[in-house]
Design a protein around this motif. Structure first.
Motif, PDB file in Angstrom:
ATOM      1  N   ILE A   1       0.852  -1.189   0.000  1.00 23.26           N
ATOM      2  CA  ILE A   1       0.000   0.000   0.000  1.00 23.26           C
ATOM      3  C   ILE A   1       0.883   1.232   0.000  1.00 23.26           C
ATOM      4  O   ILE A   1       1.933   1.251   0.656  1.00 23.26           O
ATOM      5  N   SER A   2       0.460   2.239  -0.720  1.00 26.71           N
ATOM      6  CA  SER A   2       1.189   3.504  -0.693  1.00 26.71           C
ATOM      7  C   SER A   2       0.210   4.675  -0.709  1.00 26.71           C
ATOM      8  O   SER A   2      -0.941   4.522  -1.136  1.00 26.71           O
ATOM      9  N   TYR A   3       0.691   5.814  -0.234  1.00 23.73           N
ATOM     10  CA  TYR A   3      -0.117   7.024  -0.168  1.00 23.73           C
ATOM     11  C   TYR A   3       0.726   8.214  -0.640  1.00 23.73           C
ATOM     12  O   TYR A   3       1.946   8.223  -0.496  1.00 23.73           O
ATOM     13  N   SER A   4       0.051   9.211  -1.143  1.00 24.14           N
ATOM     14  CA  SER A   4       0.742  10.453  -1.418  1.00 24.14           C
ATOM     15  C   SER A   4       1.074  11.110  -0.084  1.00 24.14           C
ATOM     16  O   SER A   4       0.412  10.876   0.932  1.00 24.14           O
ATOM     17  N   ASP A   5       2.081  11.931  -0.088  1.00 21.24           N
ATOM     18  CA  ASP A   5       2.475  12.612   1.143  1.00 21.24           C
ATOM     19  C   ASP A   5       1.346  13.486   1.674  1.00 21.24           C
ATOM     20  O   ASP A   5       1.217  13.682   2.881  1.00 21.24           O
ATOM     21  N   SER A   6       0.519  14.008   0.786  1.00 21.19           N
ATOM     22  CA  SER A   6      -0.529  14.945   1.197  1.00 21.19           C
ATOM     23  C   SER A   6      -1.648  14.263   1.986  1.00 21.19           C
ATOM     24  O   SER A   6      -2.392  14.942   2.702  1.00 21.19           O
ATOM     25  N   VAL A   7      -1.789  12.933   1.867  1.00 22.16           N
ATOM     26  CA  VAL A   7      -2.873  12.246   2.569  1.00 22.16           C
ATOM     27  C   VAL A   7      -2.369  11.220   3.583  1.00 22.16           C
ATOM     28  O   VAL A   7      -3.160  10.670   4.354  1.00 22.16           O
ATOM     29  N   LYS A   8      -1.078  10.972   3.588  1.00 21.92           N
ATOM     30  CA  LYS A   8      -0.524   9.954   4.471  1.00 21.92           C
ATOM     31  C   LYS A   8      -0.854  10.266   5.923  1.00 21.92           C
ATOM     32  O   LYS A   8      -0.724  11.406   6.374  1.00 21.92           O
TER      33      LYS A   8
ATOM     34  N   MET B   1     -11.354   8.442   4.652  1.00 25.12           N
ATOM     35  CA  MET B   1     -10.699   9.745   4.690  1.00 25.12           C
ATOM     36  C   MET B   1     -11.053  10.443   6.003  1.00 25.12           C
ATOM     37  O   MET B   1     -12.228  10.729   6.249  1.00 25.12           O
ATOM     38  N   ASN B   2     -10.060  10.668   6.816  1.00 26.52           N
ATOM     39  CA  ASN B   2     -10.240  11.339   8.112  1.00 26.52           C
ATOM     40  C   ASN B   2      -9.523  12.674   8.127  1.00 26.52           C
ATOM     41  O   ASN B   2      -8.620  12.928   7.315  1.00 26.52           O
ATOM     42  N   ASN B   3      -9.917  13.508   9.076  1.00 24.97           N
ATOM     43  CA  ASN B   3      -9.297  14.829   9.225  1.00 24.97           C
ATOM     44  C   ASN B   3      -9.205  15.550   7.874  1.00 24.97           C
ATOM     45  O   ASN B   3      -8.135  16.038   7.485  1.00 24.97           O
ATOM     46  N   LEU B   4     -10.326  15.617   7.206  1.00 23.07           N
ATOM     47  CA  LEU B   4     -10.345  16.217   5.872  1.00 23.07           C
ATOM     48  C   LEU B   4     -10.022  17.702   5.929  1.00 23.07           C
ATOM     49  O   LEU B   4     -10.369  18.407   6.897  1.00 23.07           O
ATOM     50  N   LYS B   5      -9.358  18.170   4.873  1.00 21.01           N
ATOM     51  CA  LYS B   5      -8.951  19.561   4.758  1.00 21.01           C
ATOM     52  C   LYS B   5      -9.566  20.166   3.494  1.00 21.01           C
ATOM     53  O   LYS B   5      -9.873  19.422   2.546  1.00 21.01           O
ATOM     54  N   PRO B   6      -9.733  21.475   3.448  1.00 19.63           N
ATOM     55  CA  PRO B   6     -10.289  22.097   2.234  1.00 19.63           C
ATOM     56  C   PRO B   6      -9.509  21.727   0.970  1.00 19.63           C
ATOM     57  O   PRO B   6     -10.107  21.588  -0.102  1.00 19.63           O
ATOM     58  N   GLU B   7      -8.218  21.529   1.092  1.00 21.36           N
ATOM     59  CA  GLU B   7      -7.408  21.173  -0.077  1.00 21.36           C
ATOM     60  C   GLU B   7      -7.646  19.741  -0.561  1.00 21.36           C
ATOM     61  O   GLU B   7      -7.120  19.341  -1.602  1.00 21.36           O
TER      62      GLU B   7
ATOM     63  N   ARG C   1     -10.736   4.151 -15.194  1.00 15.20           N
ATOM     64  CA  ARG C   1     -11.327   4.743 -14.006  1.00 15.20           C
ATOM     65  C   ARG C   1     -12.831   4.901 -14.138  1.00 15.20           C
ATOM     66  O   ARG C   1     -13.376   4.883 -15.241  1.00 15.20           O
ATOM     67  N   GLY C   2     -13.467   5.098 -13.011  1.00 19.46           N
ATOM     68  CA  GLY C   2     -14.905   5.269 -12.980  1.00 19.46           C
ATOM     69  C   GLY C   2     -15.308   6.705 -13.269  1.00 19.46           C
ATOM     70  O   GLY C   2     -14.494   7.520 -13.720  1.00 19.46           O
ATOM     71  N   GLN C   3     -16.574   7.032 -12.940  1.00 14.77           N
ATOM     72  CA  GLN C   3     -17.097   8.365 -13.245  1.00 14.77           C
ATOM     73  C   GLN C   3     -16.737   9.380 -12.176  1.00 14.77           C
ATOM     74  O   GLN C   3     -16.868  10.577 -12.389  1.00 14.77           O
ATOM     75  N   GLY C   4     -16.311   8.890 -11.035  1.00 19.00           N
ATOM     76  CA  GLY C   4     -15.865   9.768  -9.968  1.00 19.00           C
ATOM     77  C   GLY C   4     -16.961  10.137  -8.986  1.00 19.00           C
ATOM     78  O   GLY C   4     -18.154  10.018  -9.266  1.00 19.00           O
ATOM     79  N   THR C   5     -16.543  10.578  -7.813  1.00 13.32           N
ATOM     80  CA  THR C   5     -17.461  11.077  -6.792  1.00 13.32           C
ATOM     81  C   THR C   5     -16.874  12.356  -6.207  1.00 13.32           C
ATOM     82  O   THR C   5     -15.683  12.434  -5.914  1.00 13.32           O
ATOM     83  N   GLN C   6     -17.722  13.366  -6.068  1.00 15.44           N
ATOM     84  CA  GLN C   6     -17.271  14.690  -5.623  1.00 15.44           C
ATOM     85  C   GLN C   6     -17.126  14.725  -4.105  1.00 15.44           C
ATOM     86  O   GLN C   6     -18.041  14.342  -3.372  1.00 15.44           O
ATOM     87  N   VAL C   7     -15.995  15.216  -3.668  1.00 19.02           N
ATOM     88  CA  VAL C   7     -15.750  15.472  -2.246  1.00 19.02           C
ATOM     89  C   VAL C   7     -15.491  16.959  -2.097  1.00 19.02           C
ATOM     90  O   VAL C   7     -14.600  17.511  -2.759  1.00 19.02           O
ATOM     91  N   THR C   8     -16.267  17.593  -1.237  1.00 20.74           N
ATOM     92  CA  THR C   8     -16.108  19.022  -0.973  1.00 20.74           C
ATOM     93  C   THR C   8     -15.929  19.222   0.524  1.00 20.74           C
ATOM     94  O   THR C   8     -16.768  18.784   1.309  1.00 20.74           O
TER      95      THR C   8
END
Length: 114
Positions: free
Chosen positions: A58-65, A83-89, A104-111
């Motif tokens: 398993i690997s993660y980007s630094d921004s979400v690790k 996804m925990n401790n979500l940030k505006p970015e 890939r799929g159609q995607g799902t929006q996260v705001t």
């Protein structure tokens, strides 16, 4: 044919949590590596997380690790992203991706609101 259907996105306040799901069909899910990517408005697609077919790499980007956790349920043909401790970015459309063929799929929006 390959079908990937994401769900679980939505609007959440900063610090909140969401769990994304991806229902896979049309291929042998348990034999394939999967990943999550995201795309914010006006930006390039960004890698988020990867999981191999066995689930032991398993690997993660630094921004979400440390905040996001990828998992899979092979008998159910499901991929997840907790996804925990979500940030505006983190605001973006999130896509489930079959690594072989980069499908890939159609995607799902996260705001995430501040």
């Amino acid at each position: 044919q390959v079908q990937l259907v994401e769900s679980g996105g939505g609007l959440v306040q900063a610090g909140g949590s969401l769990r994304l799901s991806c229902a896979a069909s049309g291929f042998i899910f348990g034999h394939n590596a999967m990943k999550w990517v995201r795309q914010a408005p006006g930006k390039d697609v960004e890698f988020v997380s990867y999981i191999n077919s066995r689930g032991n790499s398993i690997s993660y980007s630094d921004s979400v690790k440390g905040r996001f956790t990828i998992s899979r349920d092979d008998p159910k043909n499901m991929l997840y992203l907790q996804m925990n401790n979500l940030k505006p970015e983190d605001t973006a459309v999130y896509y489930c991706v079959l690594v072989h063929g980069n499908i890939r799929g159609q995607g799902t929006q996260v705001t995430v609101s501040s």
